[in-house]
Design a protein around this motif. Structure first.
Motif, PDB file in Angstrom:
ATOM      1  N   UNK A  88      29.365 -31.355  37.838  1.00 54.83           N
ATOM      2  CA  UNK A  88      30.709 -30.916  37.484  1.00 54.83           C
ATOM      3  C   UNK A  88      31.304 -31.822  36.412  1.00 54.83           C
ATOM      4  N   UNK A  89      31.088 -33.120  36.567  1.00 50.94           N
ATOM      5  CA  UNK A  89      31.599 -34.088  35.590  1.00 50.94           C
ATOM      6  C   UNK A  89      30.909 -33.919  34.235  1.00 50.94           C
ATOM      7  N   UNK A  90      29.591 -33.759  34.250  1.00 56.01           N
ATOM      8  CA  UNK A  90      28.842 -33.581  33.007  1.00 56.01           C
ATOM      9  C   UNK A  90      29.240 -32.265  32.339  1.00 56.01           C
ATOM     10  N   UNK A  91      29.418 -31.203  33.128  1.00 56.90           N
ATOM     11  CA  UNK A  91      29.850 -29.923  32.567  1.00 56.90           C
ATOM     12  C   UNK A  91      31.183 -30.073  31.841  1.00 56.90           C
ATOM     13  N   UNK A  92      32.129 -30.759  32.446  1.00 60.64           N
ATOM     14  CA  UNK A  92      33.438 -30.961  31.804  1.00 60.64           C
ATOM     15  C   UNK A  92      33.274 -31.715  30.480  1.00 60.64           C
ATOM     16  N   UNK A  93      32.425 -32.741  30.471  1.00 59.40           N
ATOM     17  CA  UNK A  93      32.189 -33.501  29.237  1.00 59.40           C
ATOM     18  C   UNK A  93      31.510 -32.652  28.172  1.00 59.40           C
ATOM     19  N   UNK A  94      30.518 -31.856  28.586  1.00 57.72           N
ATOM     20  CA  UNK A  94      29.824 -30.996  27.631  1.00 57.72           C
ATOM     21  C   UNK A  94      30.748 -29.921  27.066  1.00 57.72           C
ATOM     22  N   UNK A  95      31.613 -29.371  27.916  1.00 57.29           N
ATOM     23  CA  UNK A  95      32.564 -28.360  27.432  1.00 57.29           C
ATOM     24  C   UNK A  95      33.541 -28.963  26.430  1.00 57.29           C
ATOM     25  N   UNK A  96      33.985 -30.173  26.676  1.00 55.98           N
ATOM     26  CA  UNK A  96      34.876 -30.844  25.726  1.00 55.98           C
ATOM     27  C   UNK A  96      34.156 -31.054  24.394  1.00 55.98           C
ATOM     28  N   UNK A  97      32.905 -31.476  24.464  1.00 60.48           N
ATOM     29  CA  UNK A  97      32.111 -31.675  23.248  1.00 60.48           C
ATOM     30  C   UNK A  97      31.874 -30.344  22.537  1.00 60.48           C
ATOM     31  N   UNK A  98      31.533 -29.312  23.311  1.00 59.70           N
ATOM     32  CA  UNK A  98      31.319 -27.973  22.763  1.00 59.70           C
ATOM     33  C   UNK A  98      32.576 -27.493  22.025  1.00 59.70           C
ATOM     34  N   UNK A  99      33.734 -27.660  22.641  1.00 59.51           N
ATOM     35  CA  UNK A  99      34.990 -27.229  22.010  1.00 59.51           C
ATOM     36  C   UNK A  99      35.271 -28.012  20.730  1.00 59.51           C
ATOM     37  N   UNK A 100      34.989 -29.312  20.734  1.00 56.47           N
ATOM     38  CA  UNK A 100      35.194 -30.119  19.531  1.00 56.47           C
ATOM     39  C   UNK A 100      34.250 -29.676  18.414  1.00 56.47           C
ATOM     40  N   UNK A 101      33.000 -29.430  18.752  1.00 57.87           N
ATOM     41  CA  UNK A 101      32.024 -28.973  17.755  1.00 57.87           C
ATOM     42  C   UNK A 101      32.422 -27.601  17.221  1.00 57.87           C
ATOM     43  N   UNK A 102      32.802 -26.708  18.117  1.00 56.49           N
ATOM     44  CA  UNK A 102      33.209 -25.361  17.720  1.00 56.49           C
ATOM     45  C   UNK A 102      34.402 -25.404  16.765  1.00 56.49           C
ATOM     46  N   UNK A 103      35.381 -26.217  17.082  1.00 56.51           N
ATOM     47  CA  UNK A 103      36.555 -26.366  16.216  1.00 56.51           C
ATOM     48  C   UNK A 103      36.142 -26.880  14.842  1.00 56.51           C
ATOM     49  N   UNK A 104      35.264 -27.859  14.812  1.00 58.49           N
ATOM     50  CA  UNK A 104      34.797 -28.418  13.539  1.00 58.49           C
ATOM     51  C   UNK A 104      34.028 -27.379  12.731  1.00 58.49           C
ATOM     52  N   UNK A 105      33.150 -26.642  13.387  1.00 57.29           N
ATOM     53  CA  UNK A 105      32.374 -25.623  12.682  1.00 57.29           C
ATOM     54  C   UNK A 105      33.291 -24.543  12.121  1.00 57.29           C
ATOM     55  N   UNK A 106      34.255 -24.110  12.924  1.00 60.18           N
ATOM     56  CA  UNK A 106      35.196 -23.102  12.427  1.00 60.18           C
ATOM     57  C   UNK A 106      35.972 -23.628  11.221  1.00 60.18           C
ATOM     58  N   UNK A 107      36.373 -24.871  11.295  1.00 56.40           N
ATOM     59  CA  UNK A 107      37.105 -25.480  10.183  1.00 56.40           C
ATOM     60  C   UNK A 107      36.228 -25.512   8.925  1.00 56.40           C
ATOM     61  N   UNK A 108      34.966 -25.853   9.089  1.00 56.33           N
ATOM     62  CA  UNK A 108      34.043 -25.964   7.955  1.00 56.33           C
ATOM     63  C   UNK A 108      33.615 -24.612   7.381  1.00 56.33           C
ATOM     64  N   UNK A 109      33.683 -23.574   8.183  1.00 57.12           N
ATOM     65  CA  UNK A 109      33.195 -22.278   7.735  1.00 57.12           C
ATOM     66  C   UNK A 109      34.288 -21.258   7.450  1.00 57.12           C
ATOM     67  N   UNK A 110      35.534 -21.663   7.551  1.00 51.83           N
ATOM     68  CA  UNK A 110      36.624 -20.749   7.233  1.00 51.83           C
ATOM     69  C   UNK A 110      36.571 -20.392   5.747  1.00 51.83           C
ATOM     70  N   UNK A 111      36.946 -19.174   5.425  1.00 51.88           N
ATOM     71  CA  UNK A 111      36.891 -18.704   4.030  1.00 51.88           C
ATOM     72  C   UNK A 111      37.911 -19.399   3.138  1.00 51.88           C
ATOM     73  N   UNK A 112      39.054 -19.724   3.687  1.00 51.69           N
ATOM     74  CA  UNK A 112      40.147 -20.298   2.873  1.00 51.69           C
ATOM     75  C   UNK A 112      40.173 -21.812   2.957  1.00 51.69           C
ATOM     76  N   UNK A 113      39.088 -22.438   2.614  1.00 52.35           N
ATOM     77  CA  UNK A 113      39.040 -23.901   2.689  1.00 52.35           C
ATOM     78  C   UNK A 113      39.832 -24.531   1.575  1.00 52.35           C
TER      79      UNK A 113
END
Length: 113
Positions: A88-113
């Motif tokens: 449960x603890x590792x899942x919470x940490x991985x989800x936080x990391x996943x969300x941070x990576x997802x946010x970064x990828x979306x920021x990097x791949x947005x059309x209006x950079x």
């Protein structure tokens, strides 16, 4: 030049591999046996072959993230898996990391950079 299907497939598999760990841990917040886990992953749009699922479950259990037990159900022995406190603890940490990576990828791949 179009990307070869073989290259795309290799990259897709690599991407899915880490994602499936998070999905399996998340799905095992509820106790399930292999078949019902596989069905829930497929229903969520993440199909996985038995030949990939069971080694993943054994690895996650060996890493101390899951508990399992054999029980008879419907005159058949089935191995039930469930996330434990460390999982449960590792899942919470991985989800936080996943969300941070997802946010970064979306920021990097947005059309209006």
């Amino acid at each position: 030049m179009p990307i070869e299907d073989d290259l795309f497939e290799k990259l897709r598999i690599e991407l899915r591999r880490g994602s499936l760990v998070i999905a399996v841990l998340g799905a095992l917040r509820e106790e399930r046996y292999g078949y019902t886990l596989r069905q829930s992953l497929e229903d969520a749009g993440l199909p996985i072959e038995e030949s990939a699922l069971y080694p993943l479950l054994r690895r996650l259990e060996a890493q101390g993230l899951l508990n399992s037990e054999w029980r008879e159900e419907g005159k058949r022995n089935k191995r039930f898996y469930r996330l434990n406190a460390d999982g449960t603890e590792v899942l919470a940490q991985l989800l936080a990391e996943w969300n941070a990576i997802s946010t970064s990828i979306l920021r990097l791949t947005e059309k209006d950079q």
